[in-house]
Design a protein around this motif. Sequence first.
Motif, mmCIF file in Angstrom:
data_model
loop_
_atom_site.group_PDB
_atom_site.id
_atom_site.type_symbol
_atom_site.label_atom_id
_atom_site.label_comp_id
_atom_site.label_asym_id
_atom_site.label_seq_id
_atom_site.Cartn_x
_atom_site.Cartn_y
_atom_site.Cartn_z
ATOM 1 N N PRO A 319 0.813 -1.228 0.000
ATOM 2 C CA PRO A 319 0.000 0.000 0.000
ATOM 3 C C PRO A 319 0.840 1.269 0.000
ATOM 4 O O PRO A 319 2.004 1.277 0.398
ATOM 5 N N LYS A 320 0.213 2.355 -0.448
ATOM 6 C CA LYS A 320 0.763 3.717 -0.384
ATOM 7 C C LYS A 320 2.201 3.796 -0.902
ATOM 8 O O LYS A 320 3.113 4.244 -0.209
ATOM 9 N N ALA A 321 2.348 3.358 -2.156
ATOM 10 C CA ALA A 321 3.682 3.364 -2.760
ATOM 11 C C ALA A 321 4.259 4.770 -2.855
ATOM 12 O O ALA A 321 5.484 4.940 -2.889
ATOM 13 N N ASP A 322 3.401 5.793 -2.896
ATOM 14 C CA ASP A 322 3.894 7.167 -3.009
ATOM 15 C C ASP A 322 4.618 7.631 -1.747
ATOM 16 O O ASP A 322 5.366 8.620 -1.778
ATOM 17 N N LEU A 323 4.449 6.911 -0.643
ATOM 18 C CA LEU A 323 5.099 7.288 0.616
ATOM 19 C C LEU A 323 6.281 6.379 0.949
ATOM 20 O O LEU A 323 6.866 6.500 2.030
ATOM 21 N N ARG A 324 6.627 5.472 0.019
ATOM 22 C CA ARG A 324 7.691 4.502 0.278
ATOM 23 C C ARG A 324 8.962 4.900 -0.467
ATOM 24 O O ARG A 324 8.917 5.395 -1.581
ATOM 25 N N ALA A 325 10.088 4.593 0.167
ATOM 26 C CA ALA A 325 11.370 4.809 -0.511
ATOM 27 C C ALA A 325 11.553 3.773 -1.612
ATOM 28 O O ALA A 325 12.052 4.069 -2.705
ATOM 29 N N GLU A 326 11.116 2.514 -1.331
ATOM 30 C CA GLU A 326 11.193 1.443 -2.322
ATOM 31 C C GLU A 326 9.771 1.161 -2.805
ATOM 32 O O GLU A 326 8.924 0.688 -2.053
ATOM 33 N N SER A 327 9.526 1.466 -4.078
ATOM 34 C CA SER A 327 8.148 1.386 -4.579
ATOM 35 C C SER A 327 7.862 0.148 -5.412
ATOM 36 O O SER A 327 6.743 -0.027 -5.891
ATOM 37 N N GLU A 328 8.829 -0.736 -5.595
ATOM 38 C CA GLU A 328 8.601 -1.924 -6.415
ATOM 39 C C GLU A 328 7.542 -2.812 -5.760
ATOM 40 O O GLU A 328 7.613 -3.120 -4.567
ATOM 41 N N GLY A 329 6.584 -3.224 -6.548
ATOM 42 C CA GLY A 329 5.504 -4.053 -6.034
ATOM 43 C C GLY A 329 4.464 -3.279 -5.269
ATOM 44 O O GLY A 329 3.541 -3.859 -4.695
ATOM 45 N N GLY A 330 4.594 -1.949 -5.254
ATOM 46 C CA GLY A 330 3.638 -1.135 -4.520
ATOM 47 C C GLY A 330 2.602 -0.505 -5.429
ATOM 48 O O GLY A 330 2.699 -0.554 -6.653
ATOM 49 N N ILE A 331 1.590 0.077 -4.796
ATOM 50 C CA ILE A 331 0.518 0.713 -5.551
ATOM 51 C C ILE A 331 0.042 1.944 -4.799
ATOM 52 O O ILE A 331 0.100 1.996 -3.565
ATOM 53 N N SER A 332 -0.406 2.926 -5.530
ATOM 54 C CA SER A 332 -0.933 4.145 -4.920
ATOM 55 C C SER A 332 -2.156 4.604 -5.689
ATOM 56 O O SER A 332 -2.070 4.962 -6.865
ATOM 57 N N GLY A 333 -3.293 4.569 -5.014
ATOM 58 C CA GLY A 333 -4.501 5.105 -5.639
ATOM 59 C C GLY A 333 -4.444 6.606 -5.768
ATOM 60 O O GLY A 333 -5.128 7.188 -6.616
ATOM 61 N N LYS A 334 -3.617 7.241 -4.959
ATOM 62 C CA LYS A 334 -3.509 8.695 -4.965
ATOM 63 C C LYS A 334 -2.771 9.194 -6.198
ATOM 64 O O LYS A 334 -3.194 10.162 -6.853
ATOM 65 N N THR A 335 -1.646 8.541 -6.550
ATOM 66 C CA THR A 335 -0.845 8.986 -7.695
ATOM 67 C C THR A 335 -1.102 8.155 -8.948
ATOM 68 O O THR A 335 -0.705 8.546 -10.037
ATOM 69 N N GLY A 336 -1.721 7.012 -8.785
ATOM 70 C CA GLY A 336 -1.961 6.136 -9.934
ATOM 71 C C GLY A 336 -0.848 5.140 -10.179
ATOM 72 O O GLY A 336 -0.937 4.313 -11.095
ATOM 73 N N GLN A 337 0.198 5.183 -9.360
ATOM 74 C CA GLN A 337 1.320 4.255 -9.525
ATOM 75 C C GLN A 337 0.853 2.814 -9.321
ATOM 76 O O GLN A 337 0.204 2.486 -8.333
ATOM 77 N N GLY A 338 1.206 1.941 -10.272
ATOM 78 C CA GLY A 338 0.886 0.525 -10.158
ATOM 79 C C GLY A 338 -0.529 0.153 -10.545
ATOM 80 O O GLY A 338 -0.880 -1.036 -10.556
ATOM 81 N N ILE A 339 -1.378 1.130 -10.867
ATOM 82 C CA ILE A 339 -2.783 0.843 -11.200
ATOM 83 C C ILE A 339 -2.875 -0.018 -12.462
ATOM 84 O O ILE A 339 -3.586 -1.027 -12.499
ATOM 85 N N ASP A 340 -2.163 0.370 -13.507
ATOM 86 C CA ASP A 340 -2.215 -0.381 -14.762
ATOM 87 C C ASP A 340 -1.724 -1.813 -14.564
ATOM 88 O O ASP A 340 -2.285 -2.764 -15.137
ATOM 89 N N THR A 341 -0.681 -1.968 -13.765
ATOM 90 C CA THR A 341 -0.161 -3.317 -13.502
ATOM 91 C C THR A 341 -1.191 -4.161 -12.775
ATOM 92 O O THR A 341 -1.397 -5.345 -13.095
#
Length: 428
Positions: A319-341
């Motif tokens: 959860p909350k990949a936008d707040l993590r230093a390591e974002s691999e395997g993470g997702i963020s509904g706020k920024t859209g990171q990982g949504i397509d995956t």
Amino acid sequence: MDTIFALASAQGKAGVAVIRLSGPLAHSAAEGLTGGELPPRGMILRTLRDRDGSRLDDGLVLTFQAPASFTGEDVAELQIHGSTASVNAVLMCLSDTDGLRIAEPGEFTRRALENGKMDLTQVEGLADLIDAETEAQRKQAQTILAGELGALAERWRRDLIRAASLLEAVIDFADEDVPTDVTPEVQQLVTAVMGDLRREADAVKIAERIRTGFEVAIIGLPNAGKSTLLNALAGRDAAITSEYAGTTRDVIEVRMDLSGLPVTLLDTAGLRETEDFVENLGIELARKRAEAADLRVFLADTPGELGVTMQDGDIQVFPKADLRAESEGGISGKTGQGIDTLISQISCALGNRSTSYGIATRERHRVAINKAAEALGQAITVLESGPELYDIAAEELRTAIRALESLVGRIDVENLLDEIFSSFCLGK
């Protein structure tokens, strides 16, 4: 038989409206509106007028002669301009015509069933086609509407009738020497049909999910970003989000089309220990819905802490990949990171399951198929006891045949018809 009529196209303003008539007076009623003789089968442009000769509209008049029509009766269709006023004026004239009445929901299709133009599975396929929202649903409904399940059931029925007739021939000539042992052929026929039935019954669950929709539950701890993720996937604010834990108390559902598959996303309450009575109810409901879902998305660093068992095919994302230093395997509904995956993972997982679906699509189908398969299992057991019990084996085969006949609507389905046809619109 009454002559019925109804608007067959959608209500409201449109370029063209279609009014359908079916029954013995369909052609004469259309001739009354057009003021001239119509061909038994064909299409012609005519002016429609009321009883006083006032012009109603210009339209195409299509005529079909029984039994070569959708309902198996004489049918006429009036294609007129789709204004509300024009449609209402023509319907009013038809209402004032002796011997005509407005159709009940699904009555045209019901007459098609009663006149042998469709079987019950095709009627269900037509209902599914009308309700289809995704490409997978459209293809599935077209398969049923084309009569493939009915044809398969007829092949099974034909093989079982052959097997029963062989046994009954032996019974009828019990006092004579029968030159051929029929047991091997009967066993071969029955075993083949039973194998087909069991495979089809096993595939009903997936087929039914294509028809009604797969459920995908998003689960995680409170404030893991589940509702924000749901909103991002849905492309709208479907769930309330806040920084306060326990905001989501109920299961929120959003229907989507993912790669042609119907999917219902479930946003569940955050799973945690709490003394809040209402929140506890939401958490218990969340666990039940998550366990019953077709697929679970674990929005957590450690899935085991959620108290829901991770099953084969389930998906874990951080959860909350936008707040993590390591974002691999993470997702963020706020920024859209990982949504397509994630969408790709869900589509792939459900798509792989969908490859194994059969033709039967409803619980009613599964029950009838299982009843037939159970009877065939009994028949095979009895056959092994020898010709002395052939009469019992033949009766088991007849039970299986009756189950297949109920599948396509030949027997024992009157109590189902009102429920099925109530979902149709007036003009269908």
